[in-house]
Design a protein around this motif. Structure first.
Motif: not given
Length: 88
Positions: A55-67
């Motif tokens: 997120v700090t590097l500019g990605l959006q929450e909807e692009q991310l998944a924690v697994c």
């Protein structure tokens, strides 16, 4: 499957179909910013801390998944298995 961070900004279309582009980061601490490309459809990371870095590097929450760390189930209880072998 690639061992290096590919260019995620190029078009991923084959046979007229858009192919989602994903990266799975397996580093547990920090990862090189190269992996956090804003052109990704999905970035899979092992920890919430790594998600915060994305997120700090500019990605959006909807692009991310924690697994969690993607390892096969046989490695989940290594400490238990080691302790059991020592008792035998």
């Amino acid at each position: 499957i690639l061992q290096s961070a590919p260019r995620a900004t190029s078009s991923h279309v084959k046979g007229g179909k858009n192919i989602p582009f994903m990266t799975v980061v397996t580093d547990l601490g920090e990862a090189h910013p190269w992996w956090f490309n804003k052109g990704l459809d999905r970035l899979v990371v092992p920890t919430a801390t790594m998600k915060d870095q994305a997120v700090t590097l500019g990605l959006q929450e909807e692009q991310l998944a924690v697994c969690g760390l993607p390892v096969r189930q046989g490695f989940w209880n290594v400490e238990v298995a080691t302790a059991e072998r020592k008792r035998e």
